[in-house]
Scaffold this motif. Structure first.
Motif, PDB file in Angstrom:
ATOM      1  N   GLU A  40      -1.815  11.493  -1.318  1.00  0.00           N
ATOM      2  CA  GLU A  40      -1.943  10.071  -0.988  1.00  0.00           C
ATOM      3  C   GLU A  40      -2.044   9.841   0.520  1.00  0.00           C
ATOM      4  O   GLU A  40      -2.126   8.716   0.983  1.00  0.00           O
ATOM      5  CB  GLU A  40      -0.749   9.285  -1.537  1.00  0.00           C
ATOM      6  CG  GLU A  40      -0.690   9.213  -3.037  1.00  0.00           C
ATOM      7  CD  GLU A  40      -1.714   8.250  -3.636  1.00  0.00           C
ATOM      8  OE1 GLU A  40      -2.428   7.569  -2.875  1.00  0.00           O
ATOM      9  OE2 GLU A  40      -1.797   8.189  -4.867  1.00  0.00           O
TER      10      GLU A  40
ATOM     11  N   LEU B  29       0.319  10.665   2.817  1.00  0.00           N
ATOM     12  CA  LEU B  29       1.597  10.266   3.416  1.00  0.00           C
ATOM     13  C   LEU B  29       2.286  11.371   4.211  1.00  0.00           C
ATOM     14  O   LEU B  29       3.292  11.116   4.844  1.00  0.00           O
ATOM     15  CB  LEU B  29       2.540   9.728   2.340  1.00  0.00           C
ATOM     16  CG  LEU B  29       2.034   8.476   1.639  1.00  0.00           C
ATOM     17  CD1 LEU B  29       3.017   8.028   0.568  1.00  0.00           C
ATOM     18  CD2 LEU B  29       1.775   7.355   2.634  1.00  0.00           C
TER      19      LEU B  29
ATOM     20  N   LYS C 177       1.519   3.988  -3.260  1.00  0.00           N
ATOM     21  CA  LYS C 177       1.295   5.429  -3.140  1.00  0.00           C
ATOM     22  C   LYS C 177       2.572   6.207  -3.445  1.00  0.00           C
ATOM     23  O   LYS C 177       2.525   7.226  -4.147  1.00  0.00           O
ATOM     24  CB  LYS C 177       0.816   5.774  -1.733  1.00  0.00           C
ATOM     25  CG  LYS C 177      -0.575   5.286  -1.423  1.00  0.00           C
ATOM     26  CD  LYS C 177      -0.949   5.573   0.020  1.00  0.00           C
ATOM     27  CE  LYS C 177      -2.330   5.084   0.355  1.00  0.00           C
ATOM     28  NZ  LYS C 177      -2.665   5.340   1.788  1.00  0.00           N
ATOM     29  N   LEU C 178       3.697   5.748  -2.919  1.00  0.00           N
ATOM     30  CA  LEU C 178       4.960   6.462  -3.128  1.00  0.00           C
ATOM     31  C   LEU C 178       5.299   6.572  -4.610  1.00  0.00           C
ATOM     32  O   LEU C 178       5.683   7.633  -5.089  1.00  0.00           O
ATOM     33  CB  LEU C 178       6.105   5.765  -2.388  1.00  0.00           C
ATOM     34  CG  LEU C 178       7.493   6.387  -2.540  1.00  0.00           C
ATOM     35  CD1 LEU C 178       7.542   7.783  -1.909  1.00  0.00           C
ATOM     36  CD2 LEU C 178       8.546   5.494  -1.914  1.00  0.00           C
TER      37      LEU C 178
ATOM     38  N   GLU D 151       0.835  -1.204   0.000  1.00  0.00           N
ATOM     39  CA  GLU D 151       0.000   0.000   0.000  1.00  0.00           C
ATOM     40  C   GLU D 151       0.873   1.260   0.000  1.00  0.00           C
ATOM     41  O   GLU D 151       0.639   2.188  -0.775  1.00  0.00           O
ATOM     42  CB  GLU D 151      -0.929   0.005   1.204  1.00  0.00           C
ATOM     43  CG  GLU D 151      -1.826   1.230   1.250  1.00  0.00           C
ATOM     44  CD  GLU D 151      -2.737   1.251   2.464  1.00  0.00           C
ATOM     45  OE1 GLU D 151      -2.775   0.264   3.224  1.00  0.00           O
ATOM     46  OE2 GLU D 151      -3.400   2.278   2.663  1.00  0.00           O
ATOM     47  N   PHE D 152       1.895   1.295   0.867  1.00  0.00           N
ATOM     48  CA  PHE D 152       2.782   2.457   0.936  1.00  0.00           C
ATOM     49  C   PHE D 152       3.520   2.677  -0.385  1.00  0.00           C
ATOM     50  O   PHE D 152       3.527   3.772  -0.934  1.00  0.00           O
ATOM     51  CB  PHE D 152       3.796   2.302   2.071  1.00  0.00           C
ATOM     52  CG  PHE D 152       4.827   3.387   2.069  1.00  0.00           C
ATOM     53  CD1 PHE D 152       6.059   3.202   1.452  1.00  0.00           C
ATOM     54  CD2 PHE D 152       4.577   4.620   2.647  1.00  0.00           C
ATOM     55  CE1 PHE D 152       7.010   4.215   1.423  1.00  0.00           C
ATOM     56  CE2 PHE D 152       5.517   5.640   2.623  1.00  0.00           C
ATOM     57  CZ  PHE D 152       6.739   5.427   2.008  1.00  0.00           C
ATOM     58  N   TYR D 153       4.177   1.629  -0.906  1.00  0.00           N
ATOM     59  CA  TYR D 153       4.984   1.808  -2.119  1.00  0.00           C
ATOM     60  C   TYR D 153       4.126   2.076  -3.343  1.00  0.00           C
ATOM     61  O   TYR D 153       4.564   2.779  -4.267  1.00  0.00           O
ATOM     62  CB  TYR D 153       5.924   0.618  -2.306  1.00  0.00           C
ATOM     63  CG  TYR D 153       7.044   0.663  -1.290  1.00  0.00           C
ATOM     64  CD1 TYR D 153       7.084  -0.226  -0.225  1.00  0.00           C
ATOM     65  CD2 TYR D 153       8.014   1.647  -1.360  1.00  0.00           C
ATOM     66  CE1 TYR D 153       8.083  -0.149   0.733  1.00  0.00           C
ATOM     67  CE2 TYR D 153       9.016   1.731  -0.408  1.00  0.00           C
ATOM     68  CZ  TYR D 153       9.048   0.836   0.629  1.00  0.00           C
ATOM     69  OH  TYR D 153      10.035   0.933   1.573  1.00  0.00           O
TER      70      TYR D 153
ATOM     71  N   ASP E 181       8.111   4.650   5.363  1.00  0.00           N
ATOM     72  CA  ASP E 181       7.227   3.524   5.075  1.00  0.00           C
ATOM     73  C   ASP E 181       6.641   2.962   6.366  1.00  0.00           C
ATOM     74  O   ASP E 181       6.979   3.434   7.455  1.00  0.00           O
ATOM     75  CB  ASP E 181       7.957   2.470   4.220  1.00  0.00           C
ATOM     76  CG  ASP E 181       8.905   1.569   4.992  1.00  0.00           C
ATOM     77  OD1 ASP E 181       8.989   1.629   6.235  1.00  0.00           O
ATOM     78  OD2 ASP E 181       9.591   0.762   4.325  1.00  0.00           O
ATOM     79  N   PRO E 182       5.751   1.975   6.289  1.00  0.00           N
ATOM     80  CA  PRO E 182       5.098   1.462   7.496  1.00  0.00           C
ATOM     81  C   PRO E 182       6.060   0.898   8.541  1.00  0.00           C
ATOM     82  O   PRO E 182       5.730   0.846   9.718  1.00  0.00           O
ATOM     83  CB  PRO E 182       4.172   0.354   6.970  1.00  0.00           C
ATOM     84  CG  PRO E 182       3.895   0.751   5.573  1.00  0.00           C
ATOM     85  CD  PRO E 182       5.172   1.386   5.081  1.00  0.00           C
TER      86      PRO E 182
END
Length: 154
Positions: free
Chosen positions: A87, A89, A22-23, A18-20, A111-112
């Motif tokens: 996003e 973040l 968005k990144l 999910e994080f990457y 990141d998480p």
């Protein structure tokens, strides 16, 4: 085509994907149980995520200090910061910060698992006497980055 590959241990594959996603603004090229990879054209990068909670510490455990994407202009840093904010973040933006013998504009997210990422551009070289741990317009230590012998920020 050549590109850098980064293989990272992650504690939670779903959270990392999910994080990457968005990144980098894209979904994984391949996803399997305990594994995902992103094959990116811009920046040219193969990012491999391996779910391994027993080996994954918090933040930058081990040799990894931080990761980054160098871009050509301040405008590109600003565009990235706006996209990351969109996003959800919450990037930390630093302008004309001095670190690692360079003046830079950058935006940081983590990141998480707490691994810091920067999107940055180098504005100018800084004098040799520049303090590696210091900053003229921001504080890199706020995102857990340690410049100098323990790692680098650029």
């Amino acid at each position: 085509m050549s590109r850098v590959q980064l293989a990272l241990n992650v504690a939670d594959l779903d959270g990392a994907v999910e994080f990457y996603s968005k990144l980098f603004g894209t979904e994984p090229a391949k996803r399997r149980p305990g594994y995902a990879n992103f094959a990116l054209a811009d920046p040219p990068l193969k990012l491999v995520l391996i779910e391994n909670p027993a080996s994954r510490g918090s933040g930058v455990a081990g040799a990894l200090n931080h990761l980054g994407v160098e871009v050509a202009t301040t405008e590109e840093v600003q565009v990235a910061a706006r996209r990351l904010e969109g996003e959800g973040l919450q990037p930390e933006v630093q302008e004309s910060t001095t670190c690692c013998y360079a003046v830079q504009d950058k935006a940081w997210v983590s990141d998480p698992d707490g691994t810091p990422w920067e999107v940055y551009t180098v504005l100018a070289d800084a004098p040799a006497a520049t303090s590696l741990g210091g900053s003229t317009a921001g504080d890199d230590t706020a995102v857990g980055v340690v410049c100098g012998t323990a790692g680098s920020c650029c």
